[in-house]
Scaffold this motif. Sequence first.
Motif, PDB file in Angstrom:
ATOM      1  N   VAL A  16       0.837  -1.201   0.000  1.00  0.00           N
ATOM      2  CA  VAL A  16       0.000   0.000   0.000  1.00  0.00           C
ATOM      3  C   VAL A  16       0.870   1.248   0.000  1.00  0.00           C
ATOM      4  O   VAL A  16       0.598   2.205  -0.727  1.00  0.00           O
ATOM      5  CB  VAL A  16      -0.978   0.001   1.204  1.00  0.00           C
ATOM      6  CG1 VAL A  16      -1.698   1.328   1.324  1.00  0.00           C
ATOM      7  CG2 VAL A  16      -1.987  -1.127   1.065  1.00  0.00           C
TER       8      VAL A  16
ATOM      9  N   VAL B 138      -2.429   7.579   5.107  1.00  0.00           N
ATOM     10  CA  VAL B 138      -3.121   6.362   4.652  1.00  0.00           C
ATOM     11  C   VAL B 138      -2.708   5.178   5.516  1.00  0.00           C
ATOM     12  O   VAL B 138      -3.543   4.353   5.903  1.00  0.00           O
ATOM     13  CB  VAL B 138      -2.848   6.097   3.157  1.00  0.00           C
ATOM     14  CG1 VAL B 138      -3.392   4.743   2.730  1.00  0.00           C
ATOM     15  CG2 VAL B 138      -3.451   7.209   2.304  1.00  0.00           C
TER      16      VAL B 138
ATOM     17  N   LEU C 168      -5.277   2.903   7.654  1.00  0.00           N
ATOM     18  CA  LEU C 168      -5.326   1.452   7.473  1.00  0.00           C
ATOM     19  C   LEU C 168      -5.029   0.730   8.789  1.00  0.00           C
ATOM     20  O   LEU C 168      -5.705  -0.245   9.142  1.00  0.00           O
ATOM     21  CB  LEU C 168      -4.334   1.035   6.383  1.00  0.00           C
ATOM     22  CG  LEU C 168      -4.331  -0.421   5.969  1.00  0.00           C
ATOM     23  CD1 LEU C 168      -5.704  -0.891   5.530  1.00  0.00           C
ATOM     24  CD2 LEU C 168      -3.315  -0.626   4.844  1.00  0.00           C
TER      25      LEU C 168
ATOM     26  N   VAL D 212      -8.118   0.807  10.931  1.00  0.00           N
ATOM     27  CA  VAL D 212      -9.131  -0.164  10.478  1.00  0.00           C
ATOM     28  C   VAL D 212      -8.786  -1.553  11.005  1.00  0.00           C
ATOM     29  O   VAL D 212      -9.634  -2.247  11.574  1.00  0.00           O
ATOM     30  CB  VAL D 212      -9.249  -0.179   8.934  1.00  0.00           C
ATOM     31  CG1 VAL D 212     -10.081  -1.365   8.465  1.00  0.00           C
ATOM     32  CG2 VAL D 212      -9.844   1.120   8.428  1.00  0.00           C
TER      33      VAL D 212
ATOM     34  N   VAL E  18     -10.244  -4.919   3.464  1.00  0.00           N
ATOM     35  CA  VAL E  18     -10.254  -3.465   3.351  1.00  0.00           C
ATOM     36  C   VAL E  18     -10.141  -3.126   1.876  1.00  0.00           C
ATOM     37  O   VAL E  18      -9.255  -3.630   1.183  1.00  0.00           O
ATOM     38  CB  VAL E  18      -9.075  -2.811   4.113  1.00  0.00           C
ATOM     39  CG1 VAL E  18      -9.138  -1.298   3.992  1.00  0.00           C
ATOM     40  CG2 VAL E  18      -9.073  -3.236   5.576  1.00  0.00           C
ATOM     41  N   TRP E  19     -11.061  -2.303   1.389  1.00  0.00           N
ATOM     42  CA  TRP E  19     -10.999  -1.818   0.015  1.00  0.00           C
ATOM     43  C   TRP E  19     -10.402  -0.424   0.053  1.00  0.00           C
ATOM     44  O   TRP E  19     -10.822   0.410   0.857  1.00  0.00           O
ATOM     45  CB  TRP E  19     -12.389  -1.757  -0.607  1.00  0.00           C
ATOM     46  CG  TRP E  19     -13.030  -3.091  -0.790  1.00  0.00           C
ATOM     47  CD1 TRP E  19     -12.968  -3.886  -1.891  1.00  0.00           C
ATOM     48  CD2 TRP E  19     -13.855  -3.789   0.146  1.00  0.00           C
ATOM     49  NE1 TRP E  19     -13.694  -5.035  -1.690  1.00  0.00           N
ATOM     50  CE2 TRP E  19     -14.251  -5.005  -0.440  1.00  0.00           C
ATOM     51  CE3 TRP E  19     -14.293  -3.500   1.454  1.00  0.00           C
ATOM     52  CZ2 TRP E  19     -15.050  -5.922   0.208  1.00  0.00           C
ATOM     53  CZ3 TRP E  19     -15.082  -4.422   2.112  1.00  0.00           C
ATOM     54  CH2 TRP E  19     -15.458  -5.614   1.481  1.00  0.00           C
ATOM     55  N   LEU E  20      -9.470  -0.171  -0.817  1.00  0.00           N
ATOM     56  CA  LEU E  20      -8.835   1.134  -0.887  1.00  0.00           C
ATOM     57  C   LEU E  20      -8.979   1.631  -2.315  1.00  0.00           C
ATOM     58  O   LEU E  20      -8.633   0.924  -3.259  1.00  0.00           O
ATOM     59  CB  LEU E  20      -7.360   1.036  -0.502  1.00  0.00           C
ATOM     60  CG  LEU E  20      -6.637   2.361  -0.346  1.00  0.00           C
ATOM     61  CD1 LEU E  20      -5.596   2.250   0.755  1.00  0.00           C
ATOM     62  CD2 LEU E  20      -5.974   2.797  -1.621  1.00  0.00           C
TER      63      LEU E  20
ATOM     64  N   LEU F 247     -10.967   4.424   2.197  1.00  0.00           N
ATOM     65  CA  LEU F 247     -10.814   3.086   2.752  1.00  0.00           C
ATOM     66  C   LEU F 247     -12.191   2.642   3.203  1.00  0.00           C
ATOM     67  O   LEU F 247     -12.902   3.392   3.875  1.00  0.00           O
ATOM     68  CB  LEU F 247      -9.860   3.087   3.949  1.00  0.00           C
ATOM     69  CG  LEU F 247      -8.400   3.300   3.619  1.00  0.00           C
ATOM     70  CD1 LEU F 247      -8.073   4.765   3.592  1.00  0.00           C
ATOM     71  CD2 LEU F 247      -7.527   2.577   4.604  1.00  0.00           C
ATOM     72  N   ARG F 248     -12.554   1.428   2.837  1.00  0.00           N
ATOM     73  CA  ARG F 248     -13.884   0.895   3.132  1.00  0.00           C
ATOM     74  C   ARG F 248     -13.702  -0.469   3.786  1.00  0.00           C
ATOM     75  O   ARG F 248     -12.902  -1.275   3.317  1.00  0.00           O
ATOM     76  CB  ARG F 248     -14.652   0.775   1.824  1.00  0.00           C
ATOM     77  CG  ARG F 248     -16.071   0.320   1.927  1.00  0.00           C
ATOM     78  CD  ARG F 248     -16.704   0.203   0.537  1.00  0.00           C
ATOM     79  NE  ARG F 248     -16.770   1.462  -0.163  1.00  0.00           N
ATOM     80  CZ  ARG F 248     -17.833   2.269  -0.183  1.00  0.00           C
ATOM     81  NH1 ARG F 248     -18.928   1.933   0.472  1.00  0.00           N
ATOM     82  NH2 ARG F 248     -17.811   3.394  -0.860  1.00  0.00           N
ATOM     83  N   ASP F 249     -14.425  -0.703   4.885  1.00  0.00           N
ATOM     84  CA  ASP F 249     -14.342  -2.007   5.556  1.00  0.00           C
ATOM     85  C   ASP F 249     -15.717  -2.405   6.069  1.00  0.00           C
ATOM     86  O   ASP F 249     -16.637  -1.589   6.091  1.00  0.00           O
ATOM     87  CB  ASP F 249     -13.318  -1.970   6.694  1.00  0.00           C
ATOM     88  CG  ASP F 249     -13.777  -1.134   7.878  1.00  0.00           C
ATOM     89  OD1 ASP F 249     -14.590  -1.641   8.678  1.00  0.00           O
ATOM     90  OD2 ASP F 249     -13.322   0.014   8.016  1.00  0.00           O
TER      91      ASP F 249
END
Length: 121
Positions: A2, A27, A31, A34, A47-49, A62-64
């Motif tokens: 990342v 970032v 992360l 999360v 985790v989607w970034l 960032l989506r979780d």
Amino acid sequence: MVRAMMQEICRQCGFSEMERSEITLAVDEALSNVIKHSYKGSPEGVVWLSCAADDGCLEIVLRDQGEAIDPKCLEPPPPDEIRIGGRGIFLMREIMDEVRFEREGEQNLVRLRKYAKAQAR
């Protein structure tokens, strides 16, 4: 992985070496939060970034699907309190121009935005 990706995206967006390092750190902090808080350290969490650059603005999302963010965790500890950790959100807010924490359905979102100096808002 990342960190390397963020460095390259920031380079392509025209950010300076210092800005690239700072954005990458923000970032990394997001992360880490999360993993630590949303997924309680579980390696099973996904985790989607995503990154999007438009008109002098880089937006990183960032989506979780972990636990919802406790709003009390969003407030930094008092500056005179000595402890390990707990300053990541403060650091993200110092580095980035915008930091937002959202909940959409069963997902947490962390939105980080950085504007090019000429576009700073």
